[in-house]
Design a protein around this motif. Structure first.
Motif, mmCIF file in Angstrom:
data_model
loop_
_atom_site.group_PDB
_atom_site.id
_atom_site.type_symbol
_atom_site.label_atom_id
_atom_site.label_comp_id
_atom_site.label_asym_id
_atom_site.label_seq_id
_atom_site.Cartn_x
_atom_site.Cartn_y
_atom_site.Cartn_z
ATOM 1 N N PRO A 197 162.557 -88.860 78.201
ATOM 2 C CA PRO A 197 161.813 -88.622 76.973
ATOM 3 C C PRO A 197 162.695 -88.586 75.744
ATOM 4 N N LEU A 198 163.894 -88.011 75.871
ATOM 5 C CA LEU A 198 164.784 -87.973 74.720
ATOM 6 C C LEU A 198 165.217 -89.375 74.340
ATOM 7 N N GLY A 199 165.517 -90.227 75.341
ATOM 8 C CA GLY A 199 165.875 -91.603 75.032
ATOM 9 C C GLY A 199 164.722 -92.343 74.389
ATOM 10 N N ALA A 200 163.504 -92.104 74.898
ATOM 11 C CA ALA A 200 162.354 -92.751 74.289
ATOM 12 C C ALA A 200 162.159 -92.283 72.864
ATOM 13 N N THR A 201 162.388 -90.979 72.626
ATOM 14 C CA THR A 201 162.272 -90.470 71.262
ATOM 15 C C THR A 201 163.288 -91.127 70.351
ATOM 16 N N ALA A 202 164.516 -91.295 70.836
ATOM 17 C CA ALA A 202 165.547 -91.931 70.017
ATOM 18 C C ALA A 202 165.162 -93.361 69.684
ATOM 19 N N LEU A 203 164.551 -94.067 70.647
ATOM 20 C CA LEU A 203 164.185 -95.456 70.401
ATOM 21 C C LEU A 203 163.053 -95.568 69.400
ATOM 22 N N GLU A 251 154.922 -94.514 90.562
ATOM 23 C CA GLU A 251 155.667 -93.280 90.283
ATOM 24 C C GLU A 251 156.799 -93.524 89.289
ATOM 25 N N LEU A 252 157.444 -94.686 89.388
ATOM 26 C CA LEU A 252 158.521 -95.004 88.462
ATOM 27 C C LEU A 252 157.996 -95.134 87.037
ATOM 28 N N VAL A 253 156.898 -95.868 86.883
ATOM 29 C CA VAL A 253 156.327 -96.037 85.549
ATOM 30 C C VAL A 253 155.811 -94.714 85.013
ATOM 31 N N ARG A 254 155.195 -93.914 85.907
ATOM 32 C CA ARG A 254 154.690 -92.610 85.471
ATOM 33 C C ARG A 254 155.846 -91.723 85.009
ATOM 34 N N GLY A 255 156.946 -91.733 85.737
ATOM 35 C CA GLY A 255 158.098 -90.942 85.324
ATOM 36 C C GLY A 255 158.722 -91.455 84.052
ATOM 37 N N TYR A 256 158.697 -92.770 83.869
ATOM 38 C CA TYR A 256 159.269 -93.349 82.647
ATOM 39 C C TYR A 256 158.439 -92.978 81.431
ATOM 40 N N ARG A 257 157.133 -92.921 81.585
ATOM 41 C CA ARG A 257 156.254 -92.608 80.468
ATOM 42 C C ARG A 257 155.995 -91.116 80.324
ATOM 43 N N GLU A 258 156.525 -90.322 81.253
ATOM 44 C CA GLU A 258 156.307 -88.878 81.184
ATOM 45 C C GLU A 258 157.009 -88.310 79.947
ATOM 46 N N PRO A 282 151.000 -76.379 81.359
ATOM 47 C CA PRO A 282 150.892 -77.368 82.432
ATOM 48 C C PRO A 282 151.469 -78.714 82.002
ATOM 49 N N VAL A 283 151.935 -79.480 82.984
ATOM 50 C CA VAL A 283 152.591 -80.756 82.692
ATOM 51 C C VAL A 283 151.682 -81.718 81.941
ATOM 52 N N PRO A 284 150.393 -81.878 82.307
ATOM 53 C CA PRO A 284 149.547 -82.805 81.545
ATOM 54 C C PRO A 284 149.410 -82.402 80.075
ATOM 55 N N ILE A 285 149.302 -81.099 79.803
ATOM 56 C CA ILE A 285 149.180 -80.654 78.409
ATOM 57 C C ILE A 285 150.497 -80.874 77.672
ATOM 58 N N GLN A 286 151.619 -80.599 78.330
ATOM 59 C CA GLN A 286 152.911 -80.869 77.704
ATOM 60 C C GLN A 286 153.065 -82.345 77.352
ATOM 61 N N SER A 287 152.661 -83.200 78.270
ATOM 62 C CA SER A 287 152.781 -84.634 78.021
ATOM 63 C C SER A 287 151.932 -85.068 76.826
ATOM 64 N N ALA A 288 150.682 -84.588 76.785
ATOM 65 C CA ALA A 288 149.794 -84.974 75.686
ATOM 66 C C ALA A 288 150.308 -84.455 74.347
ATOM 67 N N LEU A 289 150.724 -83.189 74.299
ATOM 68 C CA LEU A 289 151.239 -82.631 73.042
ATOM 69 C C LEU A 289 152.582 -83.249 72.669
ATOM 70 N N GLY A 290 153.360 -83.669 73.672
ATOM 71 C CA GLY A 290 154.611 -84.360 73.375
ATOM 72 C C GLY A 290 154.374 -85.669 72.654
ATOM 73 N N TRP A 291 153.338 -86.397 73.069
ATOM 74 C CA TRP A 291 152.989 -87.631 72.358
ATOM 75 C C TRP A 291 152.512 -87.325 70.945
ATOM 76 N N VAL A 292 151.830 -86.212 70.760
ATOM 77 C CA VAL A 292 151.405 -85.821 69.405
ATOM 78 C C VAL A 292 152.616 -85.548 68.523
#
Length: 413
Positions: free
Chosen positions: A3-9, A278-285, A317-327
């Motif tokens: 996620p940090l790398g994705a944020t940097a990109l 699982e790889l794609v899910r982890g990459y987009r997590e 929870p992980v789903p809420i963290q993921s959604a708010l992280g995208w926000v």
């Protein structure tokens, strides 16, 4: 982490764009404006100094008009040379030799006209007029040659002035004063122009370095993802290929084991498909804490005071963290892309049975009519899948506020 790398990109490019608009563009405008100001201050100041003395004869009027026309021609040639010289200093072109020769000829003619006007007693401020006549060319020409060459040219010009000024009937003290005044003025203006362009060149190199860094980060992320794909699929595809060949051979021989081998191929293909998911899910997590830290770092690097309130949401929870992280990611991108924010507050809290994320910044742009961007629409879709909501809009006094609400599971409540 990913996620940090994705944020940097995603955000690093926005920081680069913000810097180009707010930093490099301002320095470029200020530097070019300074050089043009020096050129035209000398060109326009010379006629004003000539008109300060009364003209009583027609011959003197013709002489004054001639010097003014020569000064105007010098301004045109030196102005064009200034534009080309600044681009050449930044490595974006070259200056035609003919243009430099025409500018030098116009400067020499204007200087000679000033000396003749001084001989005819049409000016009492000879040091100032000579400095004004020489400044446009010397200030621009220093950008085309080395510092040592500039110093030699300055000394040569002073030597010529030292030989011409006595022809106007000035005393030795006045000649010395003229040489010192012209040398100091043109030397200072030359130093100012050279240093200003050097600072601008450093800013350009910094921007190019950021571009290279962003491209390297993208390439590194692609290599990492490709390496993960190879590790996940390489072995399985090799085994599938071998078992398929074995099944073909067994089938040609009429052996019943061919069906068993194809069943094994089918099982391994499904396993490979699951591993890819699982790889794609982890990459987009998206990790909320990492996104919050990345957003604060990116905003502060862009000169925006960013404050995080209410914690990092590690207990959500992980789903809420993921959604708010995208926000957080999209909101940070919008802060950098739109408006001219100086402060930003990211607040995460639990309000009743909801997790609430608020991103508020000042310097909000004027509200635009029509539908919003696709970024906010995508966030609403993500939050709707969790029965959440997203509100975004002006909050008064030039502030913009984005609020995301997601209901908490019963055990979290």
């Amino acid at each position: 982490m990913v996620p940090l790398g994705a944020t940097a990109l995603t955000m690093g490019v926005r920081v680069k764009g913000w810097s180009a608009r707010s930093g490099l563009a301002k320095v470029d405008l200020y530097t070019r404006g300074t050089v043009y100001l020096i050129v035209w201050a000398g060109v326009l100041g010379l006629p004003l100094l000539l008109l300060a003395r009364p003209v009583s004869k027609d011959g003197q009027l013709v002489l004054v008009a001639t010097v003014m026309l020569l000064a105007l021609a010098e301004g045109v040639f030196c102005g064009r040379m200034a534009s080309r010289a600044m681009d050449a200093y930044l490595g974006q072109g070259q200056v035609p030799r003919k243009l430099v020769l025409w500018a030098a000829a116009a400067t020499a003619a204007t200087t000679a006209g000033v000396v003749v006007a001084a001989t005819a007693d049409l000016t009492g401020l000879l040091p100032t007029m000579l400095a004004a006549a020489l400044a446009p060319f010397l200030t621009v020409h220093c950008l085309l040659v080395r510092n040592r060459t500039t110093a030699l040219i300055q000394l040569a010009v002073l030597a010529v002035i030292c030989g011409l000024v006595p022809l106007t009937g000035r005393t030795a003290d006045e000649v010395l004063l003229t040489v010192v005044s012209v040398g100091f003025t043109n030397g200072w203006l030359t130093f100012t122009a050279r240093v200003s362009l050097w600072v601008l060149a450093v800013m350009w190199e910094l921007r190019e370095a950021r571009d290279v860094q962003a491209r390297l980060a993208v390439a590194e992320e692609r290599l990492r993802f490709g390496r993960d794909m190879h590790d996940v699929l390489g072995r399985n595809l090799a085994v599938i290929a071998l078992k398929s060949e074995l099944a073909v051979q067994l089938s040609r021989r009429g052996r019943a084991e061919a069906a068993d081998q194809m069943v094994e191929v089918q099982r391994m293909a499904r396993e490979a498909q699951q591993e890819i998911r699982e790889l794609v899910r982890g990459y987009r997590e998206v990790d909320l804490g990492v996104e919050l830290q990345g957003a604060q770092g990116v905003l502060e690097a862009a000169g925006i005071d960013c404050r995080i309130e209410g914690g990092m949401g590690g207990d959500l929870p992980v789903p809420i963290q993921s959604a708010l992280g995208w926000v957080v990611r999209e909101a940070t991108t919008n802060v950098l892309r739109h408006g001219d924010a100086a402060r930003c507050v990211i607040r995460l809290e639990e309000a009743g049975d909801h997790a609430v994320l608020v991103v508020e910044n000042d310097g909000a742009p004027e509200p635009r009519t029509g539908a919003g961007g696709s970024g906010l629409a995508g966030l609403r879709e993500r939050l709707t899948a969790l029965d959440g909501s997203l509100d975004a809009g002006p909050a008064g006094e030039g502030r913009f506020q984005l609020t995301a609400k997601v209901p908490l599971p019963q055990e979290e409540r």
